[in-house]
Scaffold this active site. Structure first.
Site, PDB file in Angstrom:
ATOM      1  N   ASP A 513      -2.792 -10.822 -15.796  1.00  0.00           N
ATOM      2  CA  ASP A 513      -1.864 -10.421 -16.684  1.00  0.00           C
ATOM      3  C   ASP A 513      -2.818  -9.536 -18.004  1.00  0.00           C
ATOM      4  O   ASP A 513      -3.835  -9.550 -17.796  1.00  0.00           O
ATOM      5  CB  ASP A 513      -1.110 -11.849 -17.405  1.00  0.00           C
ATOM      6  CG  ASP A 513      -2.429 -12.852 -17.943  1.00  0.00           C
ATOM      7  OD1 ASP A 513      -2.938 -12.362 -18.697  1.00  0.00           O
ATOM      8  OD2 ASP A 513      -2.736 -13.793 -17.495  1.00  0.00           O
ATOM      9  N   GLU A 593     -17.407  -1.860  13.877  1.00  0.00           N
ATOM     10  CA  GLU A 593     -17.105  -1.887  12.531  1.00  0.00           C
ATOM     11  C   GLU A 593     -18.378  -2.054  11.501  1.00  0.00           C
ATOM     12  O   GLU A 593     -18.168  -1.500  10.456  1.00  0.00           O
ATOM     13  CB  GLU A 593     -16.349  -3.573  12.624  1.00  0.00           C
ATOM     14  CG  GLU A 593     -15.103  -3.522  13.398  1.00  0.00           C
ATOM     15  CD  GLU A 593     -14.647  -5.000  13.673  1.00  0.00           C
ATOM     16  OE1 GLU A 593     -13.380  -5.198  13.832  1.00  0.00           O
ATOM     17  OE2 GLU A 593     -15.434  -5.923  13.490  1.00  0.00           O
TER      18      GLU A 593
END
Ligand code: GLA
Length: 718
Positions: A513, A593
């Site tokens: 927030d 990877e």
């Protein structure tokens, strides 16, 4: 721009993308317009009719009632039966009748009693006084180019009273709207939901003492059929991290009132004579170019005026965090091994997560004891920090400052420091209790412990976590004061360690927030690191919040949260739409990877400026069609980058067509990626004719398209 015309009693506020106006009527502020630019305050264009069963200001035909007037701030008990923005109760009064008493245009941004606030802007303060309660009310409006920040403040004069409601704003809008909320749960935060509000009330709220995973303190109200790039949309987001309520109410005239502020279920705040209470600030924006325009207005205002100034556009550290690779089971040797494997790959911050302190071997103990667990880290943190430096990385550390386990030194010394109700055993959550941060001595203790660690070692970064919600309140004041204590600690840490970079977290994105963003330039978006799930979570989060705030990590597959396996390249592409990092054990990666970490970190550095400063265009709604497609365009229209992920391969598919946005129609762009091989087109062609994505052969395959303004040469130009 702010203009007050005292003769006409009108207020006119204008940013670059909106204007906002109201006027004085019988001592109240009557809303006139909030939307696309107007040149004045057109109150004569507004029409009202007499309403039966509406108490009148003057009880005769032709007079007006507060019950259907669009108001800047609604009150309880004087004929407005819609939701009140302010409600107080004192000895002999339960209603208020605030009347205009003056106004001022302020030269600096006012503080809000310890709450986080935006910075800069031009602020109007409008003052009101109610004689019966002897209290004053101030409304603040700060104008920014693409957003308006509002807040209210109430003060007791000669009589004490209790504040039952204090909203940040009241917005009375003409007509009915579609409401958007970001809702979900742990690992499933901020999922977008939109519905029509044409009757009664729609309430979004948290009563958990935090802004919560379950419902984010944001909403959008859009006109019917508004889309990503068309239609009128209002957005509102609270600068608060505690319990809140947002209410959209449709009245008897089919107009909509939007109110947002403290959650009255959790709030009842006594003010003694002379005391003042502020609401949180709220950012409200208007867009006449759909939800996309709303998100860009939010992002520009939040980036330029709320996120700590120093970090807004600064390159973010690429993090490797040990949590998903080791959980609590690590020692110096294990961590050093991970660091060795990452050397030279472009990762620049090693973050040691939970388990380094007290005697923490699992989540049953040691929160509150912020000293090093020497069984795991024999030489303290010095060894691992030295190793990180040797491998070209800085060092970061995890804290959960607001919590305590009953199995801790802190709890044994101060059993009464947790939030509790006398005579009742407080509930635990993840085996922990919440420290009562409404008490300054508790905040002081945690500050001293953190300060000791942070000043003893070369620590560049902290991850500040919060892993449970509040219960067992002794009253209706502690919850808000707890929040002020949290902000106080964050403020003190920033002041004492100005170069420390802080990432927020609350069991993933449980406190995502604007209150947190005032201190934390980035927040861990979700504990769910599965790239497909993250597409939905990051999609929802992007409505009110800039992508740069979202901390995203590439993690190992099968994913620990979902069990799903998503291609490594897709995990990278989705994580790059934010603050990028890793959360895996490099020993568990295939050679291929492992090698691609370096190309990913290089790629991120090439596109990071778009994440930090670019404009976002959502080209698809993955909640509806299972296709995630986001475009980031440079503000100067020189380039754009599109990320496309289709969750499931479709047999015999219809090609998915997108229409890029934010390009210069007349410029020529080179398009690279899976849709075309280095061809050139004008911006107009790309935006208006669109382009099709090729057939997807594998679930969750990612495709990238780059669009760059051509500087020379043409292969084909359309
Ligand atoms: C929370 C965070 C995780 C991790 C754990 C540690 O769940 O969201 O990232 O830090 O706590 O306990």
């Amino acid at each position: 721009m702010i203009k007050y015309d005292s003769n006409a009693g009108t207020f006119f506020l204008a940013g670059d993308t909106y204007s906002y106006s109201f006027r004085l009527y019988e001592g109240k502020c009557e809303s006139v317009h909030f939307g696309a630019a107007s040149d004045g305050v057109p109150f004569s264009l507004r029409k009202y009719t007499y309403r039966n069963f509406s108490p009148m200001i003057e009880d005769k035909r032709g007079s007006r009632s507060f019950g259907d007037m669009p108001l800047e701030y609604s009150e309880y008990g004087r004929g407005d039966y819609r939701t009140p923005a302010v409600q107080i109760e004192g000895d002999g009064f339960a209603s208020t009748d605030y009347r205009f008493s003056g106004c001022e245009i302020l030269s600096s941004h006012p503080q809000a009693g310890g709450l986080p606030v935006f910075r800069g802007g031009e602020t109007l303060r409008v003052d009101f006084y109610d004689a019966v309660s002897d209290s004053s009310l101030k409304l603040y409006y700060t104008v920014y180019p693409s957003g308006l920040v509002r807040r209210a403040e109430i003060s007791a004069g000669g009589k004490p009273f209790t504040v039952r409601r204090l909203a940040s704003f009241c917005l009375d809008l003409n007509g009915c709207y579609e409401m958007t909320a970001l809702v979900g749960g742990h690992g499933n935060e901020r999922r977008r939901r939109t519905w029509k509000v044409d009757t009664g009330k729609s309430v979004l709220e948290s009563n958990r003492g935090t802004s919560s995973h379950q419902c984010n303190p944001f909403t959008a109200l859009a006109e019917k059929d508004a889309g990503e790039e068309h239609g009128r949309v209002y957005g509102a987001s609270l600068v608060y991290s505690g319990s809140f309520r947002i209410e959209a109410e449709v009245d008897q005239l089919h107009n909509t009132r939007l109110i947002a502020g403290y959650n009255p279920d959790d709030f009842s705040y006594p003010l003694a004579k002379g005391e003042t209470l502020s609401s949180p600030e709220a950012l409200i924006v208007f867009s006449d170019s759909g939800y996309g325009g709303m998100s860009r207005a939010f992002a520009d205002t939040i980036r330029d005026y709320l996120i700590p100034e120093k970090y807004v556009y600064a390159s973010r550290p690429i993090v490797i965090n040990n949590w998903e690779s080791t959980y609590f089971n690590f020692d110096e040797e294990i961590l050093c091994g991970m660091l060795d494997k990452l050397k030279g790959l472009g990762v620049d911050m090693f973050v040691l997560d939970d388990g380094w302190f007290g005697h923490r071997d699992d989540d049953h103990s040691s929160l509150g004891d912020w000293f090093i667990y020497s069984k795991k880290l024999r030489g303290g943190l010095a060894g691992i920090i030295k190793k990180a430096r040797e491998c070209g990385m800085r060092f970061g550390l995890w804290f959960e400052p607001e919590m305590v386990n009953s199995d801790s030194r802190l709890y044994r010394e101060h059993p009464d420091w947790c939030i509790h109700t006398e005579g009742r055993t407080p509930l635990t959550g993840r085996y922990q209790l919440v420290l009562d941060f409404s008490r300054p001595e508790v905040v002081d203790n945690i500050f001293s412990q953190m300060e000791k660690i942070l000043s003893s070692y070369d620590i560049s970064y902290i991850k500040w976590d919060m892993n449970r919600h509040l219960t067992d309140m002794p009253d209706f004041v502690t919850q808000h004061k707890f929040m002020l204590g949290v902000y106080d600690l964050a403020r003190r840490i920033v002041a004492r360690f100005p170069d420390l970079f802080m990432e927020g977290c609350s069991g993933g994105g449980g406190r995502y927030d604007l209150g947190m963003m005032a201190f934390f330039p980035q927040i861990w978006c979700s504990d769910n690191t599965d790239a497909q799930a993250r597409c939905l979570i990051q999609y929802g989060s992007s409505f009110p919040y800039p992508l740069s705030v979202s901390s995203n990590h590439v993690s190992i597959c099968p994913n620990h949260y979902s069990g799903r396996t998503v291609p490594f390249a897709t995990r990278g592409e989705v994580a790059m739409l934010g603050a990028f990092g890793y959360e895996l054990n490099p020993y568990q990666l295939s050679a291929e990877e492992h090698a691609s970490i370096q190309s990913q970190t290089e790629q991120y550095r090439r596109m990071e400026h778009l994440v930090l400063k670019g404009d976002l265009y959502r080209l698809s709604n993955p909640e509806e069609n299972g296709i995630f497609c986001m475009e980031l365009a440079a503000k100067d229209k020189s380039e754009a980058r599109i990320t496309f992920v289709q969750f499931a391969m479709q047999p015999d598919p219809t090609p998915f067509r997108i229409y890029p946005r934010g390009l210069d129609a007349d410029a020529v762009y080179t398009v690279c990626g899976d849709v075309t091989d280095n061809e050139q087109f004008t911006g107009r062609t790309l935006m208006n004719a669109g382009m099709d994505f090729p057939e997807v052969w594998r679930d969750n395959e990612a495709h990238i398209i780059t669009i760059n303004k051509a500087t020379h040469g043409t292969k084909k130009r359309v």
